[in-house]
Design an enzyme around this catalytic site. Structure first.
Site, mmCIF file in Angstrom:
data_model
loop_
_atom_site.group_PDB
_atom_site.id
_atom_site.type_symbol
_atom_site.label_atom_id
_atom_site.label_comp_id
_atom_site.label_asym_id
_atom_site.label_seq_id
_atom_site.Cartn_x
_atom_site.Cartn_y
_atom_site.Cartn_z
ATOM 1 N N LYS A 86 -94.740 25.525 -38.900
ATOM 2 C CA LYS A 86 -94.915 26.105 -40.243
ATOM 3 C C LYS A 86 -93.768 27.048 -40.604
ATOM 4 O O LYS A 86 -93.769 27.648 -41.670
ATOM 5 C CB LYS A 86 -96.252 26.857 -40.325
ATOM 6 C CG LYS A 86 -97.471 25.944 -40.201
ATOM 7 C CD LYS A 86 -98.741 26.720 -40.396
ATOM 8 C CE LYS A 86 -99.974 26.043 -39.832
ATOM 9 N NZ LYS A 86 -100.496 24.967 -40.691
ATOM 10 N N CYS B 14 -109.448 22.956 -43.293
ATOM 11 C CA CYS B 14 -109.984 23.392 -42.007
ATOM 12 C C CYS B 14 -110.755 24.699 -42.150
ATOM 13 O O CYS B 14 -110.674 25.582 -41.283
ATOM 14 C CB CYS B 14 -108.884 23.539 -40.956
ATOM 15 S SG CYS B 14 -108.120 21.992 -40.512
ATOM 16 N N GLN C 194 -100.070 31.696 -41.015
ATOM 17 C CA GLN C 194 -99.564 31.698 -42.392
ATOM 18 C C GLN C 194 -98.788 32.971 -42.729
ATOM 19 O O GLN C 194 -98.350 33.127 -43.875
ATOM 20 C CB GLN C 194 -100.729 31.543 -43.386
ATOM 21 C CG GLN C 194 -101.495 30.242 -43.257
ATOM 22 C CD GLN C 194 -100.677 29.011 -43.609
ATOM 23 O OE1 GLN C 194 -99.610 29.096 -44.216
ATOM 24 N NE2 GLN C 194 -101.171 27.855 -43.216
ATOM 25 N N ASP D 283 -104.405 35.917 -36.388
ATOM 26 C CA ASP D 283 -103.933 34.548 -36.591
ATOM 27 C C ASP D 283 -102.777 34.637 -37.588
ATOM 28 O O ASP D 283 -102.985 34.843 -38.783
ATOM 29 C CB ASP D 283 -105.098 33.701 -37.127
ATOM 30 C CG ASP D 283 -104.661 32.298 -37.541
ATOM 31 O OD1 ASP D 283 -103.447 32.033 -37.587
ATOM 32 O OD2 ASP D 283 -105.550 31.474 -37.823
ATOM 33 N N HIS E 84 -109.829 29.900 -40.503
ATOM 34 C CA HIS E 84 -109.511 28.499 -40.204
ATOM 35 C C HIS E 84 -110.382 28.087 -39.006
ATOM 36 O O HIS E 84 -110.691 28.925 -38.163
ATOM 37 C CB HIS E 84 -108.023 28.451 -39.829
ATOM 38 C CG HIS E 84 -107.435 27.089 -39.665
ATOM 39 N ND1 HIS E 84 -107.647 26.319 -38.538
ATOM 40 C CD2 HIS E 84 -106.620 26.367 -40.464
ATOM 41 C CE1 HIS E 84 -106.978 25.185 -38.666
ATOM 42 N NE2 HIS E 84 -106.344 25.184 -39.822
HETATM 43 N N1 PLP Z 1 -104.782 29.249 -38.673
HETATM 44 C C1 PLP Z 1 -104.358 29.130 -39.932
HETATM 45 C C2 PLP Z 1 -104.593 30.252 -40.895
HETATM 46 C C3 PLP Z 1 -103.703 27.980 -40.343
HETATM 47 O O1 PLP Z 1 -103.306 27.839 -41.599
HETATM 48 C C4 PLP Z 1 -103.484 26.952 -39.395
HETATM 49 C C5 PLP Z 1 -102.801 25.705 -39.782
HETATM 50 O O2 PLP Z 1 -103.234 24.901 -40.532
HETATM 51 C C6 PLP Z 1 -103.937 27.135 -38.095
HETATM 52 C C7 PLP Z 1 -104.575 28.304 -37.772
HETATM 53 C C8 PLP Z 1 -103.768 26.089 -37.039
HETATM 54 O O3 PLP Z 1 -102.431 25.836 -36.813
HETATM 55 P P1 PLP Z 1 -102.012 24.633 -35.865
HETATM 56 O O4 PLP Z 1 -102.618 23.406 -36.476
HETATM 57 O O5 PLP Z 1 -100.532 24.620 -35.892
HETATM 58 O O6 PLP Z 1 -102.587 24.932 -34.537
#
Ligand code: PLP
Length: 418
Positions: free
Chosen positions: A227, A367, A204, A201, A124
């Site tokens: 989430k 993203c 998910q 990370d 991401h």
């Molecule tokens: N990393 C992953 C794998 C994600 O799916 C997301 C969320 O879309 C993020 C990071 C970023 O999360 P946040 O937007 O809550 O900071």
């Protein structure tokens, strides 16, 4: 058959009874954000109606009550991920801020010119762009674990990719754009063998499967409350004790200090040292309520439910002609995410048509723009599941997709006709 009483669960989520364009809402965008059960909404109301006040500094009853509940929520976060202490459980806004915190603090003191940061091709932007900045400012080199044709990590060249110059391995546990579950425990061991740290990370994964930081052996774990049935604006950065003890503060100001003079300051205890200013008190407490809710279901059961629903979806998607589903075919290797593409129709058009039927999915690059380029698609459509989703909802999605794809197949260039 799921072990979750999904019908009972659905009654806990007020939003699930609403309609969209006169159709019952089918919410399949959980990887973007989850819905909130009544107990989480109630926790916010109770805080603001019952004991709203600032924490850590008050001598009055309200402040002490708020402090107690805020710290109790932190303890719930620690317990949820198996952290032996709360010293390294830092409350931040979201996964993005958690990763930036590591990039702005730990990485500044531990990564220098020529050092390597090993990422993957499925990250991401939140776990890519901060490292690009570290690389640019500190002269480090980014390397990437490539993908197999099934969009899992290709570990065949790890001896070269992970070496004595590697300082950090940073990767997603579950890909938001593919659904792939990565072998973070094995990669953690491999990272430690060469003296590198590992950041996971967990945006998910933490909401969907049992994550234990000690078993996983990670040095850093980032995740977002929104989430996992909690509110927006609250997330967690876990840092292993021996690492957090030597980390420099991130933001500076009130609350993170012990003693201040005009020309210098000393730092507060962990983890307050990393929480400058008034934190997000209400949302932290509500995240605690979300964790209680998930714990009452049991994370093993949550995962079983998602395996069942994902298998059902994988089977049903096979009936869709010319639709490519990304990620591994084995459901044990994937989270509750189905990311797909059909060259007849742009995913955005598909998303718009489904929306008119009350079905919420995501369409876009998720993203993960470099990954989309790698896959050779402009975007994908994505359905993602959670505790309140049913196999019936998957069937509604697939039926709507069948109709939509038939319609688009008739129109030239995959664009919608008049
Ligand atoms: N990393 C992953 C794998 C994600 O799916 C997301 C969320 O879309 C993020 C990071 C970023 O999360 P946040 O937007 O809550 O900071």
């Amino acid at each position: 058959m799921s072990m979750l009483d999904v019908e009972a669960i659905r009654k806990d989520f007020p939003i699930l009874s609403r309609q969209v364009y006169g159709k019952p809402l089918v919410y399949l965008d959980n990887a973007a954000t989850s819905q909130k059960p009544r107990c989480v909404i109630q926790a916010l109301v109770e805080y603001y109606e019952g004991y709203n006040s600032n924490i850590h500094r008050g001598v009055h009853a309200l402040s002490m009550e708020a402090t107690e509940r805020y710290e109790a929520a932190r303890q719930k976060c620690a317990d949820f991920i198996g952290s032996p202490s709360t010293d390294g459980v830092i409350l931040v806004r979201n996964t993005t801020e958690a990763i930036n915190l590591v990039a702005r603090t730990w990485a500044r003191s531990n990564i220098g010119p020529g050092d390597e940061i090993l990422l993957t091709e499925m990250e991401h932007h939140s776990n890519l762009v901060p490292w690009q900045q570290v690389a640019q400012e500190q002269g480090a080199v980014l390397r990437f674990i490539p993908l197999t044709p099934e969009q899992t990590l290709d570990l065949s060249d790890m001896d070269r990719l992970l070496n004595s110059r590697t300082r950090l391995v940073a990767l997603t546990h579950v890909s938001n754009a593919l659904g792939t579950i990565n072998p973070v425990k094995e990669l953690g061991r491999a990272a430690h063998r060469v003296g590198a740290r590992i950041l996971v990370d967990g945006a998910q994964s933490v909401p969907h499967l049992k994550v234990d930081v000690q078993d996983m052996g990670c040095d850093f774990l980032a995740f977002s409350g929104h989430k996992m049935l909690g509110p927006t604006g609250i997330g967690v950065l876990y840092v292993k004790q021996e690492v957090v003890e030597r980390m420099e503060p991130f933001l500076r100001g009130g609350d993170m200090v012990r003693e201040v003079w005009y020309d210098k300051a000393t730092w507060n205890d962990l983890p307050m040292r990393f929480e400058a200013g008034t934190p997000n008190i209400a949302d932290t407490i509500a995240l605690g309520a979300a964790i209680d809710y998930l714990q009452s279901l049991g994370m093993e059961v949550v995962r079983e439910h998602e395996i069942a629903i994902t298998q059902h979806a994988l089977d049903a998607f096979q009936e869709l002609e010319r639709v490519q589903v990304f990620g591994p075919g084995d459901v044990a290797q994937r989270g509750g995410i189905i990311s797909f593409f059909c060259s007849d129709v742009h995913p955005h058009d598909l998303g718009t048509v489904l929306d008119r039927e009350g079905i919420a999915i995501r369409a876009g690059h998720h993203c993960a723009m470099p990954l989309m380029r790698k896959l050779g698609v402009p975007a994908t459509a994505r359905a993602s599941f959670y505790v309140y989703n049913t196999e019936e909802e998957v069937d509604i999605l697939v039926d709507a997709l069948k109709r939509a794809l038939r319609y688009f197949a008739r129109t030239p260039n995959g664009t919608r006709g008049g």
